[in-house]
Motif scaffolding. Sequence first.
Motif, PDB file in Angstrom:
ATOM      1  N   ASN A  73       0.877  -1.180   0.000  1.00 54.14           N
ATOM      2  CA  ASN A  73       0.000   0.000   0.000  1.00 54.14           C
ATOM      3  C   ASN A  73       0.910   1.225   0.000  1.00 54.14           C
TER       4      ASN A  73
ATOM      5  N   GLU B   4      -6.571   4.549   8.225  1.00 55.45           N
ATOM      6  CA  GLU B   4      -6.355   5.969   7.895  1.00 55.45           C
ATOM      7  C   GLU B   4      -7.588   6.563   7.222  1.00 55.45           C
TER       8      GLU B   4
ATOM      9  N   ALA C 136       0.232  -0.261  15.345  1.00 52.49           N
ATOM     10  CA  ALA C 136       1.404  -0.897  14.721  1.00 52.49           C
ATOM     11  C   ALA C 136       1.702  -0.308  13.348  1.00 52.49           C
TER      12      ALA C 136
ATOM     13  N   ILE D 207       1.506  -4.199   3.429  1.00 54.18           N
ATOM     14  CA  ILE D 207       2.749  -3.510   3.766  1.00 54.18           C
ATOM     15  C   ILE D 207       2.691  -2.065   3.296  1.00 54.18           C
TER      16      ILE D 207
ATOM     17  N   GLY E 129       5.128   1.251   4.452  1.00 60.91           N
ATOM     18  CA  GLY E 129       6.445   1.843   4.199  1.00 60.91           C
ATOM     19  C   GLY E 129       7.416   0.947   3.450  1.00 60.91           C
TER      20      GLY E 129
END
Length: 243
Positions: free
Chosen positions: A10, A97, A169, A223, A225
């Motif tokens: 992502n 988010e 997390a 995932i 970053g």
Amino acid sequence: MALTPLIAGNWKMFGSRAMASRFAEGLTPAALPTGPDLLICPPAALVGLVASLFAGRGVSVGGQDCHAKAEGAHTGDTSAALLADLGARYVIVGHSERRADHGETNATVRAKAMAALAAGLTPILCVGETLAERDAGQAITIVRSQLQDSLPDGATAGAVVIAYEPVWAIGTGRTPTVADIAEVHAALRAVVGDGVRILYGGSVKPGNAAEILAVANVNGALIGGASLAASDFLAIAAAAPTA
Ligand code: PGA
């Protein structure tokens, strides 16, 4: 039943045409693991470009969000049908988010997942507790009710993917213990049954991927970053157990 792991990236609101080209250059046949399904979800404006750059390179493309309606006067939003038209096969719905920044409720997320299915996309439905909820001992109750309330009608096994992403997390470098991940994934499995892939997400890196991906009922990773560079993304994918 062994499910083929899904390793999904992502990119969030990162990326550019140049970055997408660099990433595509890293997808050489020698670098690509054969076991897991691979997916990258770039920003909506890059979906079409990334789909053409990745064509024939073994990595699918997805969106990060879609509107709940098939089309209409919704300035700035993206329909599931357009994502599909641009070459997407999946779309993330209900990422924490989006829930936090845009006030998305379980009902909104459910409507988006249904729009995704109607457009022929596989929704990746995200659930996860906050740190306060975990500290209060409510993690299982929260994620179970998020899943029950946002799971679309008629979602057959294989048509949806679930992602467990503890909010605390994400992007923090902190991860739950493998025992905690196993406990939540077992609770989610009891809701969706066999045949639905349940991903773990939140600070997955090349260094912790093998341990996390080996946990019972973990069928892949979502995932953030570490999906921005092909080398890290592929290192995580290489750690996926073969189904
Ligand atoms: P992270 O993000 O890997 O950067 O923690 C995960 C996600 O939000 O999907």
